[in-house]
Motif scaffolding. Sequence first.
Motif, short mmCIF file in Angstrom:
data_model
loop_
_atom_site.label_atom_id
_atom_site.label_comp_id
_atom_site.label_asym_id
_atom_site.label_seq_id
_atom_site.Cartn_x
_atom_site.Cartn_y
_atom_site.Cartn_z
N LEU A 268 0.83 -1.20 0.00
CA LEU A 268 0.00 0.00 0.00
C LEU A 268 0.87 1.25 0.00
CD1 LEU A 268 -2.73 1.36 0.10
CD2 LEU A 268 -2.73 1.09 2.59
N THR A 269 1.93 1.24 0.78
CA THR A 269 2.85 2.38 0.80
C THR A 269 3.49 2.57 -0.57
OG1 THR A 269 3.33 2.02 3.15
CG2 THR A 269 4.92 3.33 1.90
N LYS A 270 3.90 1.47 -1.20
CA LYS A 270 4.52 1.56 -2.52
C LYS A 270 3.51 2.02 -3.57
CE LYS A 270 8.04 -2.01 -1.72
NZ LYS A 270 8.57 -3.32 -2.15
N THR A 271 2.27 1.60 -3.41
CA THR A 271 1.22 2.02 -4.35
C THR A 271 1.02 3.53 -4.29
OG1 THR A 271 0.06 -0.10 -4.13
CG2 THR A 271 -1.23 1.77 -4.92
N GLU A 272 0.97 4.07 -3.09
CA GLU A 272 0.82 5.52 -2.93
C GLU A 272 1.99 6.26 -3.56
OE1 GLU A 272 -1.56 6.54 1.02
OE2 GLU A 272 0.15 5.24 1.44
N SER A 273 3.18 5.70 -3.43
CA SER A 273 4.36 6.33 -4.01
C SER A 273 4.32 6.31 -5.53
CB SER A 273 5.62 5.60 -3.51
OG SER A 273 6.79 6.15 -4.11
N LEU A 274 3.94 5.17 -6.10
CA LEU A 274 3.86 5.07 -7.56
C LEU A 274 2.81 6.03 -8.13
CD1 LEU A 274 4.10 1.20 -8.12
CD2 LEU A 274 5.82 2.92 -8.71
N LEU A 275 1.68 6.09 -7.48
CA LEU A 275 0.63 7.00 -7.96
C LEU A 275 1.08 8.45 -7.83
CD1 LEU A 275 -2.60 5.30 -6.56
CD2 LEU A 275 -1.84 5.40 -8.94
N SER A 276 1.81 8.74 -6.78
CA SER A 276 2.32 10.10 -6.59
C SER A 276 3.23 10.51 -7.75
CB SER A 276 3.07 10.20 -5.26
OG SER A 276 3.62 11.49 -5.09
N GLU A 277 4.00 9.57 -8.26
CA GLU A 277 4.88 9.86 -9.40
C GLU A 277 4.08 10.23 -10.65
OE1 GLU A 277 7.67 6.73 -10.08
OE2 GLU A 277 8.18 6.54 -7.97
N LEU A 278 2.85 9.78 -10.69
CA LEU A 278 1.97 10.11 -11.82
C LEU A 278 1.05 11.29 -11.50
CD1 LEU A 278 0.97 6.51 -12.95
CD2 LEU A 278 2.35 8.14 -14.25
N GLY A 279 1.28 11.93 -10.35
CA GLY A 279 0.44 13.05 -9.96
C GLY A 279 -0.92 12.63 -9.46
N LEU A 280 -1.04 11.39 -8.96
CA LEU A 280 -2.32 10.85 -8.50
C LEU A 280 -2.24 10.49 -7.03
CD1 LEU A 280 -2.92 8.42 -11.51
CD2 LEU A 280 -3.84 10.74 -11.24
#
Length: 429
Positions: A268-280
């Motif tokens: 879940l932490t990694k998911t939030e980080s990946l989405l953040s890289e896409l501005g999401l």
Amino acid sequence: MRAKPTTSFSSPTIGTIPKSAILPNPNPVKFNTSTAVLAKFISKASLTTFCSIIQEVKETYDTPFEYTDEESLGETIHNEIKENTYQPTPNTAFLIKKESGNRLVEQLSFKDLVAQQYLLKTIQPFFERILEPESIGYRIAFSREKAIPLFQEAVKDGYQYLIQSDIEEFFPSVALKTIASFLDFYLPEKDTLLRDLLRSLKNGYCLGGKFYERERGLAQGSPLSPLLANLYLDAFDEKIKGFGVRLIRYGDDFLILTRTKEEAENILTKTESLLSELGLRLAKRKTAIKPIREGFHFLGIRFEKSEFKIEPEEEFKKMKKPLYITEPYLFLSLNGEAVNLIKNRTIIETIPLRRLSEIVFLAQGAISTPLIRKCAEFQVPITLALRPGYFVATIRPDSKKYYDILSAHSQRYYSLSDAEILALAKFGI
């Protein structure tokens, strides 16, 4: 086939992938250089093809047809695309008040809808091969039922926990420069005709008589937006799968299945980080970690352990709400698979048809023929009545399925307690 860049990929024509952005992976199995024939498809398009798409747009959208005839419009669009002179007009935008704030709704011109519908038909088969099989929404020959074998396989392989979530304000948050660079990454360098057409993604809009440049987001009224949304999240899908977990994604709703609760928390932490890289970002209120054995609902399907129960459309319709038209002189038109409520030529509300059990006119108003046809397709009856409640007539789908739904709806309603009925009434459409 071009080699995958290590950090960023720049294009003087469209844009640059930010250094922090996750990149797509041009896997040879997925990516096929046959995309080079896209330009040939466009240059060889026939006038008949465009006339067919014009008719399709007429049946799907209630955008005014302000042209002499279909053939002349088809010829105009055909020539402009072939000669690379096509220019989209600014979308017409409206602000609709919601409890969470104003929502921007855009309406494309009829000509732009035709051009984008043609572009979608041209590029979709090729980009379908790029997307991950775990992306099951808005795709050719895919449906919510595709989630079942993916889930069963994961359970069989020992996955016992899941993350269930969706992406907050996804369509308005898409970074145009990033998605343009993804497109540039996949498209042949010499395919300038297609590249120029895709520039229409940056088409601005007019709101209250003022023009606004598009800085972010995909227009939700655009036929291209669902495909581009999937392309935008394709790299995210690849990265999540690379963590050794299982993914099922339908648009901005997704499940991630893990073997342990600790792994779920870490992912879940990694998911939030990946989405953040896409501005999401994740919708926190809709995000949960839970053991699979407790069961859960996803896409109208009840999953329990390795078992499942597909809730038929009737189950959705039982708890859908009627749309009562009480304000005089509203015009109801079709917008894809949604209803536009229009007052004085201004859209005041847009409601998906899948959320309506029926439409009831208690005041004078008007409804378009395409919307009536779509309501029949969605099993949504249209009732005409007077404000005191005097029944006049009902346009209803002529099928046993409709009457089964109506019966189930009534049974479910009368089984509710007073408190449940009050809560249902307060939950706005």
